[in-house]
Scaffold this motif. Structure first.
Motif, PDB file in Angstrom:
ATOM      1  N   TYR A 199     -10.069  -0.951  -2.383  1.00 21.98           N
ATOM      2  CA  TYR A 199     -10.080  -1.124  -1.501  1.00 21.98           C
ATOM      3  C   TYR A 199      -9.444  -1.430  -0.653  1.00 21.98           C
ATOM      4  O   TYR A 199      -8.697  -0.843  -0.790  1.00 21.98           O
ATOM      5  CB  TYR A 199     -11.741  -2.677  -1.973  1.00 21.98           C
ATOM      6  N   GLY A 200     -10.174  -2.440   0.807  1.00 22.10           N
ATOM      7  CA  GLY A 200      -8.735  -2.354   1.578  1.00 22.10           C
ATOM      8  C   GLY A 200      -7.771  -3.170   0.650  1.00 22.10           C
ATOM      9  O   GLY A 200      -7.342  -3.286   0.318  1.00 22.10           O
ATOM     10  N   THR A 201      -6.398  -2.856   2.409  1.00 26.98           N
ATOM     11  CA  THR A 201      -5.727  -3.199   1.678  1.00 26.98           C
ATOM     12  C   THR A 201      -5.546  -4.788   1.105  1.00 26.98           C
ATOM     13  O   THR A 201      -4.998  -5.253   0.682  1.00 26.98           O
ATOM     14  CB  THR A 201      -4.155  -3.149   3.024  1.00 26.98           C
ATOM     15  N   ALA A 211      -0.831   9.274   6.849  1.00 23.74           N
ATOM     16  CA  ALA A 211      -0.036   7.887   7.543  1.00 23.74           C
ATOM     17  C   ALA A 211      -0.676   6.427   6.939  1.00 23.74           C
ATOM     18  O   ALA A 211       0.464   5.868   6.210  1.00 23.74           O
ATOM     19  CB  ALA A 211       0.226   8.282   9.115  1.00 23.74           C
ATOM     20  N   GLY A 212      -2.062   6.574   6.988  1.00 19.82           N
ATOM     21  CA  GLY A 212      -2.767   5.308   6.581  1.00 19.82           C
ATOM     22  C   GLY A 212      -2.460   5.429   5.679  1.00 19.82           C
ATOM     23  O   GLY A 212      -2.284   4.086   4.654  1.00 19.82           O
ATOM     24  N   LEU A 213      -2.788   6.537   4.119  1.00 21.52           N
ATOM     25  CA  LEU A 213      -2.814   6.118   3.486  1.00 21.52           C
ATOM     26  C   LEU A 213      -0.984   5.782   2.515  1.00 21.52           C
ATOM     27  O   LEU A 213      -1.224   4.109   1.983  1.00 21.52           O
ATOM     28  CB  LEU A 213      -2.868   7.370   2.723  1.00 21.52           C
ATOM     29  N   ALA A 214       0.397   6.109   3.781  1.00 20.80           N
ATOM     30  CA  ALA A 214       1.161   5.789   3.073  1.00 20.80           C
ATOM     31  C   ALA A 214       1.443   3.749   3.344  1.00 20.80           C
ATOM     32  O   ALA A 214       2.210   3.420   2.089  1.00 20.80           O
ATOM     33  CB  ALA A 214       2.412   6.629   3.590  1.00 20.80           C
ATOM     34  N   ALA A 215       0.700   3.944   4.370  1.00 24.89           N
ATOM     35  CA  ALA A 215       0.764   2.481   4.480  1.00 24.89           C
ATOM     36  C   ALA A 215       0.365   1.576   3.959  1.00 24.89           C
ATOM     37  O   ALA A 215       0.826   0.220   3.236  1.00 24.89           O
ATOM     38  CB  ALA A 215       0.358   2.506   6.243  1.00 24.89           C
ATOM     39  N   HIS A 216      -0.447   1.737   3.296  1.00 25.81           N
ATOM     40  CA  HIS A 216      -1.813   1.045   2.486  1.00 25.81           C
ATOM     41  C   HIS A 216      -1.048   0.692   0.993  1.00 25.81           C
ATOM     42  O   HIS A 216      -0.917   0.041   0.464  1.00 25.81           O
ATOM     43  CB  HIS A 216      -3.077   2.085   2.557  1.00 25.81           C
ATOM     44  N   ARG A 249       2.605   1.183   0.512  1.00 22.26           N
ATOM     45  CA  ARG A 249       3.556   0.392   0.923  1.00 22.26           C
ATOM     46  C   ARG A 249       3.406  -0.979   1.040  1.00 22.26           C
ATOM     47  O   ARG A 249       4.196  -1.377   0.062  1.00 22.26           O
ATOM     48  CB  ARG A 249       4.626   1.338   1.472  1.00 22.26           C
ATOM     49  N   ALA A 250       2.513  -1.173   1.786  1.00 25.71           N
ATOM     50  CA  ALA A 250       2.243  -2.837   2.013  1.00 25.71           C
ATOM     51  C   ALA A 250       1.999  -3.145  -0.084  1.00 25.71           C
ATOM     52  O   ALA A 250       1.940  -3.922   0.250  1.00 25.71           O
ATOM     53  CB  ALA A 250       0.697  -2.876   2.578  1.00 25.71           C
ATOM     54  N   LEU A 251       1.177  -2.811  -0.567  1.00 26.29           N
ATOM     55  CA  LEU A 251       0.785  -3.074  -1.958  1.00 26.29           C
ATOM     56  C   LEU A 251       1.280  -3.363  -2.653  1.00 26.29           C
ATOM     57  O   LEU A 251       1.813  -4.188  -3.775  1.00 26.29           O
ATOM     58  CB  LEU A 251      -0.625  -2.562  -2.683  1.00 26.29           C
ATOM     59  N   ALA A 252       2.944  -2.228  -2.764  1.00 28.04           N
ATOM     60  CA  ALA A 252       4.131  -2.132  -3.042  1.00 28.04           C
ATOM     61  C   ALA A 252       4.803  -3.366  -3.050  1.00 28.04           C
ATOM     62  O   ALA A 252       5.311  -3.954  -3.618  1.00 28.04           O
ATOM     63  CB  ALA A 252       4.648  -0.832  -3.280  1.00 28.04           C
ATOM     64  N   GLU A 253       4.566  -3.862  -1.896  1.00 29.27           N
ATOM     65  CA  GLU A 253       5.585  -5.144  -0.850  1.00 29.27           C
ATOM     66  C   GLU A 253       4.667  -6.336  -1.666  1.00 29.27           C
ATOM     67  O   GLU A 253       5.689  -7.696  -1.392  1.00 29.27           O
ATOM     68  CB  GLU A 253       6.052  -5.267   0.061  1.00 29.27           C
ATOM     69  N   ALA A 254       3.661  -6.293  -2.176  1.00 31.37           N
ATOM     70  CA  ALA A 254       2.968  -7.211  -1.490  1.00 31.37           C
ATOM     71  C   ALA A 254       3.405  -8.074  -3.729  1.00 31.37           C
ATOM     72  O   ALA A 254       3.085  -8.964  -3.692  1.00 31.37           O
ATOM     73  CB  ALA A 254       1.841  -7.620  -1.791  1.00 31.37           C
ATOM     74  N   PRO A 258       1.472  16.816  -0.565  1.00 32.87           N
ATOM     75  CA  PRO A 258       2.520  16.653  -2.188  1.00 32.87           C
ATOM     76  C   PRO A 258       3.969  15.732  -0.709  1.00 32.87           C
ATOM     77  O   PRO A 258       4.949  14.486  -1.757  1.00 32.87           O
ATOM     78  CB  PRO A 258       3.551  17.923  -1.678  1.00 32.87           C
ATOM     79  N   GLN A 259       4.039  15.994  -0.127  1.00 33.06           N
ATOM     80  CA  GLN A 259       4.873  14.819   1.159  1.00 33.06           C
ATOM     81  C   GLN A 259       4.777  13.276   0.518  1.00 33.06           C
ATOM     82  O   GLN A 259       5.286  12.897   0.634  1.00 33.06           O
ATOM     83  CB  GLN A 259       5.258  15.621   2.791  1.00 33.06           C
ATOM     84  N   THR A 260       3.634  13.086   1.149  1.00 37.06           N
ATOM     85  CA  THR A 260       3.007  12.180   1.133  1.00 37.06           C
ATOM     86  C   THR A 260       3.096  11.180  -0.430  1.00 37.06           C
ATOM     87  O   THR A 260       4.201  10.185  -0.943  1.00 37.06           O
ATOM     88  CB  THR A 260       1.298  11.306   1.115  1.00 37.06           C
ATOM     89  N   VAL A 261       3.277  12.234  -1.770  1.00 36.63           N
ATOM     90  CA  VAL A 261       2.994  11.105  -3.069  1.00 36.63           C
ATOM     91  C   VAL A 261       5.216  11.476  -2.918  1.00 36.63           C
ATOM     92  O   VAL A 261       5.325  10.996  -3.945  1.00 36.63           O
ATOM     93  CB  VAL A 261       2.512  12.189  -3.691  1.00 36.63           C
ATOM     94  N   ALA A 262       6.342  12.388  -2.685  1.00 34.37           N
ATOM     95  CA  ALA A 262       7.106  12.139  -2.150  1.00 34.37           C
ATOM     96  C   ALA A 262       8.123  11.456  -1.793  1.00 34.37           C
ATOM     97  O   ALA A 262       8.971  10.627  -2.833  1.00 34.37           O
ATOM     98  CB  ALA A 262       7.575  13.827  -1.941  1.00 34.37           C
TER      99      ALA A 262
END
Length: 311
Positions: free
Chosen positions: A91-93, A124-129, A131-136, A153-157
C-alpha cells in the motif's frame, strides 16, 4: 560495499510461500495455518514468506496479518533448525510502515515489499517510498516489481546501497530489464544483493532467470506438492537437464496453461490443491473466487503424472 543484514542472512534454497488458512466461516484459522506451515517446514525450505501474495496479503486485516506472521515465526522457531520468516507489506508509505512494524512485533526477520498503490510519482517517488520504509524499520527489505510497477536499473542500484534493502523480486518477466538491473547493481560495487524470480509458477522460467544471475525463486507448488518442487530444485542445482525437461513437459507446462484458465488461479488453484493434498486451509477471500472443480481435478491428475515420472 555495504553488508547484508546479519539477522536475515543470505538466502539459499527453496523458498516457501504458504497459503493463509481460513475457517469455514471465513476468519483466520491459526491452528490450520500452523499445521500447514509446520508440515512444509519438515520438507526443509530455506525461508518462509508469510502473508505474501500466495498468502492473500491484500485480503488480511492488520490484526490478522500480525497474527499470521507470528504463527509462522513460532512454527519456524520450533522447527529442527531456525528458518527465517519474512512478512509482506504494501500500500502507501504510511500503511506499509504500519505493516512493517506489525511484522517486526511478530518476530519476522524481513519483509517482501509489494508495490505502492494509489499514486504514481515516477522513479523519484518510488525511491522516496522505499527509503522512508527502510528508515522506519530495521527489518531487511526485498523490493518487489510486478503488475504496473517497474524499477529502472539506476533506481535499484541506488536503493541497493541502503543497508537494509537486501534484494529485488521480479514478478514481471522482463528478462532484458532484469539483466540490466543485475548489471547496474554489480557495476555499483554491491555484491551481496539478492535476486528472486517471482513469476507465478516460477519453476517454468527459472532456468532462464538463473542464466542472468537470478538464483532464487518462490515456489507455490511447494504448498501442495513439495516432492515435485524439491525434485525440480534439486535437478536445477545438479544441472540435470533431462529431469528438468521431463518435469516441465509432464507437469509445469500443462499446469501453467491450466493456471491461466481463470484470473486468480495463481492463488485460488494453489489453495484448492493444498486442500486436496490433505491440508484443511479453507477457501479464498473475495475478490478471488474458488476454482472450477474440473480444473482442480485436472491439476491433481498432473501432480500424479509428475510423481509417476519421478518414480
Amino acid at each position: 560495499m555495504r553488508t547484508t543484514n546479519t539477522e536475515l542472512g543470505r538466502l539459499e534454497g527453496l523458498l516457501f510461500f504458504p497459503v493463509t488458512a481460513f475457517t469455514p466461516e471465513g476468519s483466520f484459522d491459526a491452528a490450520g495455518y500452523r499445521a500447514h506451515v509446520e508440515a512444509r517446514l519438515a520438507d526443509g525450505p530455506a525461508a518462509v514468506f508469510a502473508a505474501c501474495g500466495t498468502g492473500e496479503f491484500p485480503a488480511l486485516a492488520p490484526a490478522e496479518y500480525e497474527e499470521c506472521v507470528r504463527v509462522a515465526v513460532e512454527a519456524a522457531g520450533s522447527a529442527g533448525r531456525r528458518v527465517p520468516v519474512l512478512g509482506g507489506t504494501g500500500y502507501g508509505t504510511a500503511l506499509a510502515v504500519e505493516y512493517a512494524r506489525a511484522a517486526q512485533r511478530a518476530g519476522a526477520q524481513g519483509l517482501l515489499v509489494f508495490p505502492p498503490s494509489g499514486a504514481d510519482g515516477g522513479q523519484a517517488g518510488l525511491a522516496a517510498h522505499y527509503r522512508a520504509l527502510a528508515e522506519a524499520t530495521p527489518l531487511s527489505l526485498i523490493l518487489y516489481q510486478r503488475d504496473q510497477l517497474a524499477f529502472t536499473p539506476q533506481t535499484v542500484a541506488e536503493l541497493a546501497a541502503v543497508p537494509n534493502i537486501v534484494g529485488l523480486k521480479d514478478g514481471r518477466g522482463d528478462l532484458d530489464l532484469m539483466q540490466r538491473i543485475v548489471s547496474a547493481v554489480r557495476t555499483a560495487g554491491i555484491e551481496d544483493f539478492q535476486y528472486f524470480n517471482g513469476m507465478p509458477t516460477a519453476e517454468a522460467t527459472q532456468r532462464a532467470y538463473r542464466a542472468i544471475g537470478v538464483p532464487l525463486y518462490s515456489s507455490a507448488v511447494f504448498c501442495f506438492a513439495p516432492d515435485i518442487a524439491l525434485a525440480f530444485h534439486g535437478a536445477l542445482e545438479r544441472g540435470d537437464s533431462a529431469l528438468l525437461d521431463r518435469l516441465v513437459d509432464v507437469f509445469f507446462r500443462p499446469y501453467v496453461e491450466l493456471r491461466r484458465a481463470h484470473p486468480g488461479y495463481a492463488v485460488s488453484l494453489v489453495k484448492a490443491l493444498t486442500v486436496a493434498a490433505g491440508h484443511p486451509v479453507g477457501g479464498v477471500r473475495a475478490p478471488l473466487t474458488e476454482p472450477d472443480p474440473a480444473h482442480v481435478e485436472a491439476a491433481t491428475a498432473l501432480v500424479q503424472a509428475a510423481r509417476e515420472a519421478l518414480a
